[in-house]
Design a protein around this motif. Sequence first.
Motif, PDB file in Angstrom:
ATOM      1  N   MET A   1       0.848  -1.182   0.000  1.00 58.60           N
ATOM      2  CA  MET A   1       0.000   0.000   0.000  1.00 58.60           C
ATOM      3  C   MET A   1       0.889   1.239   0.000  1.00 58.60           C
ATOM      4  SD  MET A   1      -2.913   1.316   2.678  1.00 58.60           S
ATOM      5  CE  MET A   1      -4.044   0.038   2.199  1.00 58.60           C
ATOM      6  N   PRO A   2       0.548   2.244  -0.815  1.00 55.15           N
ATOM      7  CA  PRO A   2       1.343   3.487  -0.833  1.00 55.15           C
ATOM      8  C   PRO A   2       1.330   4.191   0.524  1.00 55.15           C
ATOM      9  CG  PRO A   2      -0.188   3.414  -2.691  1.00 55.15           C
ATOM     10  CD  PRO A   2      -0.533   2.266  -1.789  1.00 55.15           C
ATOM     11  N   THR A   3       2.349   4.974   0.765  1.00 54.04           N
ATOM     12  CA  THR A   3       2.498   5.733   2.007  1.00 54.04           C
ATOM     13  C   THR A   3       2.613   7.217   1.684  1.00 54.04           C
ATOM     14  OG1 THR A   3       3.674   3.875   2.998  1.00 54.04           O
ATOM     15  CG2 THR A   3       3.928   5.987   4.078  1.00 54.04           C
ATOM     16  N   TRP A   4       2.042   8.060   2.544  1.00 62.09           N
ATOM     17  CA  TRP A   4       2.166   9.512   2.403  1.00 62.09           C
ATOM     18  C   TRP A   4       3.650   9.857   2.302  1.00 62.09           C
ATOM     19  CZ3 TRP A   4      -1.143  13.453   1.638  1.00 62.09           C
ATOM     20  CH2 TRP A   4      -0.739  14.741   1.951  1.00 62.09           C
ATOM     21  N   PRO A   5       4.056  10.696   1.342  1.00 62.23           N
ATOM     22  CA  PRO A   5       5.485  10.993   1.148  1.00 62.23           C
ATOM     23  C   PRO A   5       6.139  11.601   2.390  1.00 62.23           C
ATOM     24  CG  PRO A   5       4.190  11.788  -0.716  1.00 62.23           C
ATOM     25  CD  PRO A   5       3.211  11.364   0.347  1.00 62.23           C
ATOM     26  N   ALA A   6       7.319  11.086   2.719  1.00 63.76           N
ATOM     27  CA  ALA A   6       8.049  11.552   3.902  1.00 63.76           C
ATOM     28  C   ALA A   6       8.508  12.997   3.762  1.00 63.76           C
ATOM     29  CB  ALA A   6       9.246  10.643   4.159  1.00 63.76           C
ATOM     30  N   SER A   7       8.688  13.485   2.531  1.00 64.95           N
ATOM     31  CA  SER A   7       9.154  14.857   2.330  1.00 64.95           C
ATOM     32  C   SER A   7       8.046  15.897   2.516  1.00 64.95           C
ATOM     33  CB  SER A   7       9.772  15.013   0.938  1.00 64.95           C
ATOM     34  OG  SER A   7       8.816  14.737  -0.057  1.00 64.95           O
ATOM     35  N   LEU A   8       6.796  15.434   2.644  1.00 65.04           N
ATOM     36  CA  LEU A   8       5.677  16.349   2.918  1.00 65.04           C
ATOM     37  C   LEU A   8       5.403  16.368   4.417  1.00 65.04           C
ATOM     38  CD1 LEU A   8       3.209  15.380   0.053  1.00 65.04           C
ATOM     39  CD2 LEU A   8       4.765  17.338   0.149  1.00 65.04           C
ATOM     40  N   GLN A   9       4.726  17.417   4.886  1.00 67.08           N
ATOM     41  CA  GLN A   9       4.376  17.497   6.296  1.00 67.08           C
ATOM     42  C   GLN A   9       3.586  16.252   6.688  1.00 67.08           C
ATOM     43  OE1 GLN A   9       4.022  19.980   4.180  1.00 67.08           O
ATOM     44  NE2 GLN A   9       4.605  21.890   5.100  1.00 67.08           N
ATOM     45  N   GLN A  10       3.897  15.725   7.858  1.00 71.86           N
ATOM     46  CA  GLN A  10       3.187  14.548   8.344  1.00 71.86           C
ATOM     47  C   GLN A  10       1.930  14.931   9.118  1.00 71.86           C
ATOM     48  OE1 GLN A  10       4.171  11.416   7.273  1.00 71.86           O
ATOM     49  NE2 GLN A  10       5.419  12.778   6.036  1.00 71.86           N
ATOM     50  N   SER A  11       1.781  16.202   9.402  1.00 70.72           N
ATOM     51  CA  SER A  11       0.547  16.708  10.010  1.00 70.72           C
ATOM     52  C   SER A  11       0.283  18.092   9.435  1.00 70.72           C
ATOM     53  CB  SER A  11       0.657  16.760  11.535  1.00 70.72           C
ATOM     54  OG  SER A  11       1.699  17.612  11.922  1.00 70.72           O
ATOM     55  N   ALA A  12      -0.921  18.558   9.622  1.00 68.46           N
ATOM     56  CA  ALA A  12      -1.300  19.859   9.069  1.00 68.46           C
ATOM     57  C   ALA A  12      -0.493  20.966   9.729  1.00 68.46           C
ATOM     58  CB  ALA A  12      -2.785  20.097   9.285  1.00 68.46           C
ATOM     59  N   ASN A  13       0.012  21.884   8.921  1.00 66.53           N
ATOM     60  CA  ASN A  13       0.703  23.027   9.508  1.00 66.53           C
ATOM     61  C   ASN A  13      -0.167  24.278   9.463  1.00 66.53           C
ATOM     62  OD1 ASN A  13       0.862  23.395   6.768  1.00 66.53           O
ATOM     63  ND2 ASN A  13       3.059  23.758   6.696  1.00 66.53           N
ATOM     64  N   TYR A  14      -1.424  24.106   9.113  1.00 69.39           N
ATOM     65  CA  TYR A  14      -2.342  25.240   9.107  1.00 69.39           C
ATOM     66  C   TYR A  14      -3.698  24.858   9.690  1.00 69.39           C
ATOM     67  CZ  TYR A  14      -5.455  28.880   7.431  1.00 69.39           C
ATOM     68  OH  TYR A  14      -6.400  29.854   7.366  1.00 69.39           O
ATOM     69  N   ASP A  15      -4.326  23.824   9.154  1.00 64.84           N
ATOM     70  CA  ASP A  15      -5.707  23.516   9.510  1.00 64.84           C
ATOM     71  C   ASP A  15      -5.904  22.004   9.507  1.00 64.84           C
ATOM     72  OD1 ASP A  15      -8.437  23.895   9.969  1.00 64.84           O
ATOM     73  OD2 ASP A  15      -8.904  24.062   7.845  1.00 64.84           O
ATOM     74  N   TYR A  16      -6.536  21.475  10.562  1.00 64.22           N
ATOM     75  CA  TYR A  16      -6.866  20.051  10.617  1.00 64.22           C
ATOM     76  C   TYR A  16      -8.192  19.892  11.363  1.00 64.22           C
ATOM     77  CZ  TYR A  16      -6.627  15.043  11.380  1.00 64.22           C
ATOM     78  OH  TYR A  16      -6.915  13.709  11.384  1.00 64.22           O
ATOM     79  N   ASN A  17      -9.164  19.248  10.725  1.00 61.91           N
ATOM     80  CA  ASN A  17     -10.475  19.009  11.339  1.00 61.91           C
ATOM     81  C   ASN A  17     -10.880  17.560  11.113  1.00 61.91           C
ATOM     82  OD1 ASN A  17     -11.158  21.805  12.010  1.00 61.91           O
ATOM     83  ND2 ASN A  17     -11.185  22.092   9.811  1.00 61.91           N
ATOM     84  N   GLU A  18     -11.558  16.972  12.096  1.00 60.72           N
ATOM     85  CA  GLU A  18     -12.087  15.615  11.965  1.00 60.72           C
ATOM     86  C   GLU A  18     -13.586  15.629  12.185  1.00 60.72           C
ATOM     87  OE1 GLU A  18     -10.078  13.244  14.869  1.00 60.72           O
ATOM     88  OE2 GLU A  18      -8.273  13.089  13.661  1.00 60.72           O
ATOM     89  N   THR A  19     -14.288  14.770  11.443  1.00 60.71           N
ATOM     90  CA  THR A  19     -15.735  14.621  11.575  1.00 60.71           C
ATOM     91  C   THR A  19     -16.049  13.136  11.510  1.00 60.71           C
ATOM     92  OG1 THR A  19     -16.035  16.669  10.327  1.00 60.71           O
ATOM     93  CG2 THR A  19     -17.967  15.273  10.590  1.00 60.71           C
ATOM     94  N   TRP A  20     -16.966  12.688  12.349  1.00 59.15           N
ATOM     95  CA  TRP A  20     -17.399  11.293  12.348  1.00 59.15           C
ATOM     96  C   TRP A  20     -18.760  11.181  11.681  1.00 59.15           C
ATOM     97  CZ3 TRP A  20     -14.629   7.322  14.769  1.00 59.15           C
ATOM     98  CH2 TRP A  20     -13.518   7.731  15.501  1.00 59.15           C
ATOM     99  N   ASP A  21     -18.965  10.090  10.922  1.00 54.17           N
ATOM    100  CA  ASP A  21     -20.307   9.783  10.427  1.00 54.17           C
ATOM    101  C   ASP A  21     -21.202   9.455  11.610  1.00 54.17           C
ATOM    102  OD1 ASP A  21     -20.204  10.116   7.714  1.00 54.17           O
ATOM    103  OD2 ASP A  21     -19.818   8.017   7.248  1.00 54.17           O
ATOM    104  N   ASP A  22     -22.484   9.707  11.479  1.00 49.09           N
ATOM    105  CA  ASP A  22     -23.437   9.346  12.519  1.00 49.09           C
ATOM    106  C   ASP A  22     -23.691   7.843  12.413  1.00 49.09           C
ATOM    107  OD1 ASP A  22     -25.413   9.084  14.390  1.00 49.09           O
ATOM    108  OD2 ASP A  22     -26.801  10.496  13.442  1.00 49.09           O
ATOM    109  N   GLY A  23     -23.262   7.094  13.403  1.00 50.79           N
ATOM    110  CA  GLY A  23     -23.382   5.638  13.388  1.00 50.79           C
ATOM    111  C   GLY A  23     -24.594   5.122  14.131  1.00 50.79           C
ATOM    112  N   THR A  24     -25.583   5.981  14.352  1.00 50.71           N
ATOM    113  CA  THR A  24     -26.756   5.594  15.134  1.00 50.71           C
ATOM    114  C   THR A  24     -28.037   5.808  14.335  1.00 50.71           C
ATOM    115  OG1 THR A  24     -25.604   6.310  17.135  1.00 50.71           O
ATOM    116  CG2 THR A  24     -27.966   5.985  17.313  1.00 50.71           C
TER     117      THR A  24
END
Length: 124
Positions: A1-24
């Motif tokens: 399986m491909p991997t996110w390139p090591a030369s790119l940021q491994q985390s957001a350096n500006y904006d990061y948001n997470e959202t979950w689907d409604d599982g109910t």
Amino acid sequence: MPTWPASLQQSANYDYNETWDDGTIRSQPDQGPVMTRRRYTKIRKMAKMTIWVDRTQYTTFETFYNSTIQGGSLSFTWEDPVTQISSNLLFLSPPTTISNKSLPVGYLTSSITCFFSMSAFCIR
């Protein structure tokens, strides 16, 4: 399986948001309290991330997106910036890029915003 390139940021350096689907699933009977039950055994988690890159990193990202993961059609491995656990991600839509070409070489000249579906999170 491909991997996110090591030369790119491994985390957001500006904006990061997470959202979950409604599982109910919720049902309102004629009388009594609302009834609920689990909709899925696995709940999808979505993430939005923005990174700033220089021109070399932009080319790396472009190659990764267009060739390595075939325009976003293949999933890839990446370390979740919150949990630090390796996750399988899939692009939900093409990335959005904003560039400022007037900056000198070496500066962070482009922002790339990505929308992912993360599949390493299961309810047991």
